[in-house]
Design a protein around this motif. Structure first.
Motif, PDB file in Angstrom:
ATOM      1  N   ILE A 119       0.867  -1.186   0.000  1.00  7.75           N
ATOM      2  CA  ILE A 119       0.000   0.000   0.000  1.00  7.75           C
ATOM      3  C   ILE A 119       0.897   1.226   0.000  1.00  7.75           C
ATOM      4  O   ILE A 119       1.720   1.397   0.906  1.00  7.75           O
ATOM      5  CB  ILE A 119      -0.903   0.012   1.254  1.00  7.75           C
ATOM      6  N   VAL A 120       0.758   2.061  -1.009  1.00  8.18           N
ATOM      7  CA  VAL A 120       1.531   3.303  -1.066  1.00  8.18           C
ATOM      8  C   VAL A 120       0.542   4.442  -0.859  1.00  8.18           C
ATOM      9  O   VAL A 120      -0.202   4.820  -1.772  1.00  8.18           O
ATOM     10  CB  VAL A 120       2.277   3.456  -2.404  1.00  8.18           C
TER      11      VAL A 120
ATOM     12  N   ALA B 154       3.901   1.934   2.576  1.00  6.70           N
ATOM     13  CA  ALA B 154       4.867   2.996   2.269  1.00  6.70           C
ATOM     14  C   ALA B 154       4.139   4.327   2.337  1.00  6.70           C
ATOM     15  O   ALA B 154       2.996   4.438   1.861  1.00  6.70           O
ATOM     16  CB  ALA B 154       5.486   2.782   0.894  1.00  6.70           C
ATOM     17  N   ARG B 155       4.783   5.340   2.891  1.00  4.69           N
ATOM     18  CA  ARG B 155       4.107   6.625   3.155  1.00  4.69           C
ATOM     19  C   ARG B 155       4.414   7.709   2.122  1.00  4.69           C
ATOM     20  O   ARG B 155       3.844   8.795   2.193  1.00  4.69           O
ATOM     21  CB  ARG B 155       4.495   7.118   4.551  1.00  4.69           C
ATOM     22  N   ASP B 156       5.326   7.453   1.184  1.00  5.37           N
ATOM     23  CA  ASP B 156       5.590   8.430   0.126  1.00  5.37           C
ATOM     24  C   ASP B 156       6.045   7.687  -1.122  1.00  5.37           C
ATOM     25  O   ASP B 156       6.308   6.483  -1.086  1.00  5.37           O
ATOM     26  CB  ASP B 156       6.622   9.482   0.560  1.00  5.37           C
ATOM     27  N   GLY B 157       6.131   8.408  -2.230  1.00  5.74           N
ATOM     28  CA  GLY B 157       6.447   7.762  -3.493  1.00  5.74           C
ATOM     29  C   GLY B 157       7.845   7.188  -3.560  1.00  5.74           C
ATOM     30  O   GLY B 157       8.071   6.138  -4.162  1.00  5.74           O
TER      31      GLY B 157
ATOM     32  N   GLN C 172       9.668   5.979  -1.039  1.00  2.81           N
ATOM     33  CA  GLN C 172       9.659   4.721  -0.297  1.00  2.81           C
ATOM     34  C   GLN C 172       8.875   3.659  -1.061  1.00  2.81           C
ATOM     35  O   GLN C 172       9.228   2.478  -1.069  1.00  2.81           O
ATOM     36  CB  GLN C 172       9.048   4.920   1.093  1.00  2.81           C
ATOM     37  N   GLY C 173       7.818   4.100  -1.729  1.00  3.80           N
ATOM     38  CA  GLY C 173       6.984   3.161  -2.485  1.00  3.80           C
ATOM     39  C   GLY C 173       7.749   2.451  -3.586  1.00  3.80           C
ATOM     40  O   GLY C 173       7.701   1.223  -3.695  1.00  3.80           O
ATOM     41  N   ILE C 174       8.480   3.189  -4.422  1.00  2.00           N
ATOM     42  CA  ILE C 174       9.201   2.543  -5.526  1.00  2.00           C
ATOM     43  C   ILE C 174      10.343   1.690  -4.980  1.00  2.00           C
ATOM     44  O   ILE C 174      10.659   0.629  -5.528  1.00  2.00           O
ATOM     45  CB  ILE C 174       9.712   3.583  -6.554  1.00  2.00           C
TER      46      ILE C 174
END
Length: 234
Positions: free
Chosen positions: A8-9, A33-36, A38-40
């Motif tokens: 979940i981003v 993940a709390r931001d893009g 960290q997401g990628i």
């Protein structure tokens, strides 16, 4: 059967926690993940089965993340569900054109969202029944059965060793830091020294026997699984 892994981003902490709770109740493994940025990073590290992706994210927006996923051969086949307040038809068309598998607008019903997630993952299972089997350079990993063989010999691996080997084999040639491998094998809540991963790698190499050299040390970084093209060039 192996649990599907969902990333979940989402920068809305309360919404992210609600989604995590409900997905875990459904039996999924989850990561938040709390931001893009960290997401990628988590996408490339964990190779989840499904990414639930907010569009309006700090650092890297959701559309750019989707573009990066579809442009990377190692992860381009994973499912992407966009979850956003952008509800205009033009926004949805852009989302699908970037490669989204589904597009859900906020506000939404959690029960309906779960049904759509279940439907996406069922279709994935039906269309690619062998995706949980990875074969490279004499090593075969079956995630569904939690089974590893080298040649005709089955290996008796611990859960941490299994996760380490699966992560390395999925993206041959990619160097993983010790911190990344700790996250994968021991969990990001584990409080351990980075050198602990060296102990796991030594044990894994010992069990791999004649294939031990497939796990290469990257000086000053960590480890990688040998790229088959490198082996062909030798």
């Amino acid at each position: 059967m192996t649990k599907a892994r969902v990333l979940i981003v989402e920068d809305d902490a309360s919404l992210g926690e609600v989604l995590e709770y409900n997905l875990r109740q459904e039996g999924y493994e989850t990561q938040l993940a709390r931001d893009g940025q960290q997401g990628i990073r988590e996408i490339r590290l964990r190779c989840p089965d499904l990414v639930i992706l907010d569009l309006m994210l700090p650092l890297i927006d959701g559309l750019e993340i989707c573009r990066l996923v579809r442009a990377d051969a190692a992860i381009q086949d994973m499912l992407v569900m966009m979850l956003t307040a952008r509800s205009e038809e033009s926004d949805q068309l852009v989302g699908f054109s970037m490669g989204a598998d589904d597009y859900v607008t906020k506000p939404f019903s959690v029960k309906v969202l779960l049904q759509r997630i279940n439907a996406l993952l069922r279709r994935k299972d039906q269309s690619s029944a062998d995706r949980d089997i990875v074969v490279s350079q004499g090593i075969m990993i079956d995630r569904r059965r939690h089974w590893v063989t080298v040649g005709d010999e089955a290996l008796d691996l611990t859960p941490s060793e299994f996760d380490l080997l699966t992560t390395l084999v999925r993206q041959p040639g990619r160097a993983y830091s010790r911190a990344e491998l700790i996250d994968v094998a021991l969990g990001d809540d584990a409080i351990v020294l980075e050198r602990t991963i060296d102990v796991h790698i030594r044990a894994l190499r010992k069990k791999l026997g004649g294939h031990a050299d497939l796990i290469q040390t990257v000086r000053g970084v960590g480890y990688r699984f040998r790229d088959p093209s490198d082996a062909a060039a030798v």
